[in-house]
Enzyme design. Structure first.
Site, PDB file in Angstrom:
ATOM      1  N   GLU A 142       0.724  -1.182   0.000  1.00 50.53           N
ATOM      2  CA  GLU A 142      -0.116   0.004   0.077  1.00 50.53           C
ATOM      3  C   GLU A 142       0.845   1.214   0.071  1.00 50.53           C
ATOM      4  O   GLU A 142       1.685   1.602   1.000  1.00 50.53           O
ATOM      5  CB  GLU A 142      -0.943   0.037   1.247  1.00 50.53           C
ATOM      6  N   CYS A 196      -1.821   9.218   3.378  1.00 54.61           N
ATOM      7  CA  CYS A 196      -1.530   8.746   2.159  1.00 54.61           C
ATOM      8  C   CYS A 196      -2.723   9.362   1.161  1.00 54.61           C
ATOM      9  O   CYS A 196      -2.552   9.709   0.173  1.00 54.61           O
ATOM     10  CB  CYS A 196      -1.258   7.414   1.945  1.00 54.61           C
TER      11      CYS A 196
HETATM   12  P1  NAD Z   1       8.727   4.505   3.864  1.00 52.99           P
HETATM   13  O1  NAD Z   1       8.708   3.713   2.652  1.00 52.99           O
HETATM   14  O2  NAD Z   1      10.225   5.263   4.065  1.00 52.99           O
HETATM   15  O3  NAD Z   1       9.052   3.397   5.079  1.00 52.99           O
HETATM   16  C1  NAD Z   1       7.773   2.545   5.356  1.00 52.99           C
HETATM   17  C2  NAD Z   1       8.456   1.304   5.977  1.00 52.99           C
HETATM   18  O4  NAD Z   1       9.574   0.611   5.179  1.00 52.99           O
HETATM   19  C3  NAD Z   1       9.560   1.579   7.344  1.00 52.99           C
HETATM   20  O5  NAD Z   1       9.247   0.827   8.186  1.00 52.99           O
HETATM   21  C4  NAD Z   1      10.892   1.602   6.874  1.00 52.99           C
HETATM   22  O6  NAD Z   1      11.483   1.250   7.873  1.00 52.99           O
HETATM   23  C5  NAD Z   1      10.631   0.434   5.848  1.00 52.99           C
HETATM   24  N1  NAD Z   1      11.859   0.312   4.906  1.00 52.99           N
HETATM   25  C6  NAD Z   1      12.732   1.293   4.354  1.00 52.99           C
HETATM   26  N2  NAD Z   1      13.567   0.889   3.670  1.00 52.99           N
HETATM   27  C7  NAD Z   1      13.258  -0.378   3.604  1.00 52.99           C
HETATM   28  C8  NAD Z   1      13.926  -1.480   2.850  1.00 52.99           C
HETATM   29  N3  NAD Z   1      15.160  -1.282   1.983  1.00 52.99           N
HETATM   30  N4  NAD Z   1      13.499  -2.919   3.034  1.00 52.99           N
HETATM   31  C9  NAD Z   1      12.588  -3.214   3.732  1.00 52.99           C
HETATM   32  N5  NAD Z   1      11.852  -2.004   4.712  1.00 52.99           N
HETATM   33  C10 NAD Z   1      12.387  -0.836   4.396  1.00 52.99           C
HETATM   34  O7  NAD Z   1       7.609   5.300   4.239  1.00 52.99           O
HETATM   35  P2  NAD Z   1       7.181   6.341   5.639  1.00 52.99           P
HETATM   36  O8  NAD Z   1       7.842   7.551   5.113  1.00 52.99           O
HETATM   37  O9  NAD Z   1       7.260   5.425   6.770  1.00 52.99           O
HETATM   38  O10 NAD Z   1       5.641   6.377   5.139  1.00 52.99           O
HETATM   39  C11 NAD Z   1       5.086   7.427   4.428  1.00 52.99           C
HETATM   40  C12 NAD Z   1       4.627   6.856   3.196  1.00 52.99           C
HETATM   41  O11 NAD Z   1       3.762   5.801   3.329  1.00 52.99           O
HETATM   42  C13 NAD Z   1       3.933   7.817   2.356  1.00 52.99           C
HETATM   43  O12 NAD Z   1       4.411   7.596   0.923  1.00 52.99           O
HETATM   44  C14 NAD Z   1       2.291   7.412   2.301  1.00 52.99           C
HETATM   45  O13 NAD Z   1       1.929   7.963   1.080  1.00 52.99           O
HETATM   46  C15 NAD Z   1       2.543   5.763   2.443  1.00 52.99           C
HETATM   47  N6  NAD Z   1       1.509   5.449   3.126  1.00 52.99           N
HETATM   48  C16 NAD Z   1       0.545   4.689   2.142  1.00 52.99           C
HETATM   49  C17 NAD Z   1      -0.484   4.219   2.793  1.00 52.99           C
HETATM   50  C18 NAD Z   1      -1.633   3.338   2.110  1.00 52.99           C
HETATM   51  O14 NAD Z   1      -2.480   2.593   2.510  1.00 52.99           O
HETATM   52  N7  NAD Z   1      -1.739   3.350   0.704  1.00 52.99           N
HETATM   53  C19 NAD Z   1      -0.922   4.477   4.188  1.00 52.99           C
HETATM   54  C20 NAD Z   1      -0.065   5.064   4.692  1.00 52.99           C
HETATM   55  C21 NAD Z   1       1.353   5.748   4.264  1.00 52.99           C
END
Ligand code: NAD
Length: 533
Positions: A289, A323
């Site tokens: 997501e 998001c």
């Molecule tokens: P992010 O992608 O930076 O991090 C999300 C998670 O992924 C964190 O736990 C992070 O540690 C982990 N991560 C980062 N690099 C990784 C890797 N190489 N391997 C495995 N895991 C890794 O996102 P964020 O800044 O925490 O959240 C904001 C983003 O989330 C925005 O883009 C938002 O739109 C999106 N979001 C989407 C939804 C939805 O339902 N579509 C809901 C909430 C947030």
């Protein structure tokens, strides 16, 4: 009402913010959790020697950077390895426990969340900078996820489905956990999304390894303790706090993993996809997501007062860190001047400040990096766009505060990626160009949420049928999807689906098995049968 969903499940309990004595009690209950400093460490079924494992201390308090909320010890590579082995070994047992027991644990977790509302509200405000209203919504959504997935789990995983077929044959289809699921969550819904992913994976019969966002490990830590207290075995659910590039990538590149439920940015989803694909192992399931480039289309039949209220709420509340938040407001040129003026006026009334104060509309953004990204974007917009208005902000505020801003721009093409904060972009369009606008919106490649403000049924339907988005909202705000009522999630760059809080979500965590029995089989070793026991 608690009984809103009939016998199927309880609705989460709300809080009447107009009841002063109730609020005083709640504030008192939140006090202890607003002061303490916490320790966070991996919650593993088998503890390794923690003394030798590497650790870091993270200041996880965005709103008040001078005050450390939690000392966090990241999970080491060795611990990650052991945790996967433990989960692998336990997955089969957990699947055979039966869905009823798993669902009961989730329902107990929902009750515990409501009992500990004050604690989780306080932690969501301190660790994630959430406003009071948002903290209540956060806890409620988490409880709703637990109860909803418990109900769906019983319905879908309970009794095998008998399938019609030839006489003399019995055919049935049953659902089982896939094995080991990794749940990777973002900081912007540190409790609700975290518990939603974990609860779904668990109730479907998977052993779960949960990796929370770096910014919000404490909330995840307390949530996992609560799930253990509710009856989820420690071998079925382990918490692995740490960096995405560390524990996140160790988990997703491991060949013993059967699936990943991820919520976060589109870029990280791609990294995880590659990481899973690079393994010499059975192909894993990936539920992702991700972000959006969400727009609201307003035609001249819309009610300007409601447009402004809904645009402000969708773009600026939660500091735009949803998001689903509105990023681009398309105004039909005939009404654009009027709506822009009203928007500018209404923005002067918003209060940016300490999220724990009831009169605060907008709290801080999550961390210094997020603030710097937003400031850089605003600097670009100051040059490329026209500032419509900026919310007034006390310059003495301590923390990562960003003044919500609205800019007029020419085209959605000026925005290359999601800007994750309270910046609203406004574009004017001619009524006859509506089709072109829709095409431009679809061409961004994202497909998360879309808002429409129009009193013309035909326009509403024409837009809704052409828009390639996951969630379309007409004449209302674009945020705040309710579990089971507005299943949530996008398509294309915005996610794989199935929708969280929807009837198809659990199925993605499952594997299907059929059983076919020839019930007309005759013969065999009659003397053995006659022996009885
Ligand atoms: P992010 O992608 O930076 O991090 C999300 C998670 O992924 C964190 O736990 C992070 O540690 C982990 N991560 C980062 N690099 C990784 C890797 N190489 N391997 C495995 N895991 C890794 O996102 P964020 O800044 O925490 O959240 C904001 C983003 O989330 C925005 O883009 C938002 O739109 C999106 N979001 C989407 C939804 C939805 O339902 N579509 C809901 C909430 C947030």
């Amino acid at each position: 009402p608690v009984s809103r969903y009939g016998d199927e499940r309880q609705n989460s309990r709300g809080v009447n913010l107009a009841n002063h004595s109730l609020l005083r009690g709640l504030a008192g209950d939140m006090q202890p959790f607003s002061r303490d400093r916490y320790g966070v460490e991996p919650l593993l079924a088998t503890q390794t020697d923690t003394a030798t494992a590497g650790g870091t201390t993270v200041d996880t308090n965005p709103s008040f950077p001078s005050e450390v909320v939690a000392d966090v010890r990241d999970t080491s590579e060795e611990e990650t390895n052991t945790a996967i082995a433990v989960a692998r070994k336990f997955a089969g047992t957990w699947d055979t426990v039966g869905v009823d027991e798993r669902a009961k644990a989730l329902e107990r977790a929902a009750d515990l969340l409501e009992e500990r509302l004050a604690e989780f509200m306080a932690l969501c405000a301190r660790e994630a900078g959430k406003t009071v209203k948002d903290t209540i919504a956060e806890v409620r959504e988490a409880a709703d996820f637990c109860r909803y997935y418990a109900a769906r789990g019983r319905e879908q995983f309970g009794t095998p489905q008998t399938l019609a077929g030839a006489t003399g044959e019995h055919n049935e289809l049953s659902l089982h956990g896939r094995g080991v699921f990794v749940c990777i969550s973002p900081w912007n819904f540190p409790l609700a999304i975290f518990m939603g992913q974990v609860g779904a994976a668990l109730v479907a019969g998977n052993a779960v390894l949960a990796k929370p966002a770096e910014q919000t490990p404490l909330i995840a830590y307390r949530a996992v303790q609560l799930l253990h207290q509710a009856g989820i075995p420690t071998k079925a659910l382990q918490l692995l706090p740490g960096e995405g590039a560390g524990v996140g990538s160790w988990l997703t590149s491991d060949s013993r993993i059967d699936g990943v439920a991820f919520t976060g940015s589109t870029e990280t989803a791609r990294l995880i996809n590659r990481s899973l694909a690079g393994r010499d192992a059975p192909l894993a399931t990936l539920i992702a997501e991700t972000g959006g480039q969400n727009v609201m289309l307003v035609d001249s039949s819309a009610l300007p007062e409601q447009v402004v209220a809904d645009a402000i709420s969708s773009a600026f509340l939660s500091a735009g860190q949803r998001c689903s938040a509105l990023r681009v407001l398309y105004l039909q040129e005939d009404v654009a001047d009027k709506i822009e003026n009203m928007l500018a006026g209404a923005m002067q009334e918003l209060v940016v400040g300490d999220p724990r104060m009831l009169n605060t509309d907008i709290g801080p953004v999550i961390d210094p990096e997020a603030l710097a990204t937003l400031q850089a974007h605003a600097a670009r917009m100051d040059k490329e766009g026209r500032l419509i208005a900026r919310v007034p902000m006390n310059p003495d505020l301590q923390g990562y505060f960003f003044a919500p801003s609205a800019y007029a721009i020419d085209s959605i093409g000026q925005l290359q990626r999601e800007v994750f904060g309270p910046v609203l972009h406004v574009i004017r369009y001619r009524a006859r160009d509506l089709d072109k606008v829709l095409e431009a919106v679809n061409n961004t490649g994202y497909g998360l949420t879309l808002g429409v403000h129009s009193r013309i049924d035909k326009t509403q339907q024409a837009i809704a049928s052409r828009a390639r988005v996951g969630n379309c909202y007409i004449n209302r705000t674009m945020t705040g999807a309710v579990v089971g009522v507005q299943p949530f999630g996008g398509e294309r760059l915005s996610g794989t689906g199935p929708k969280a809080g929807g009837p198809h979500y659990l199925l993605r965590f499952a594997t299907e098995r059929t059983l076919t029995i020839n019930t007309a089989a005759v013969g065999g070793n009659a003397s053995l049968l006659g022996l009885g026991e």
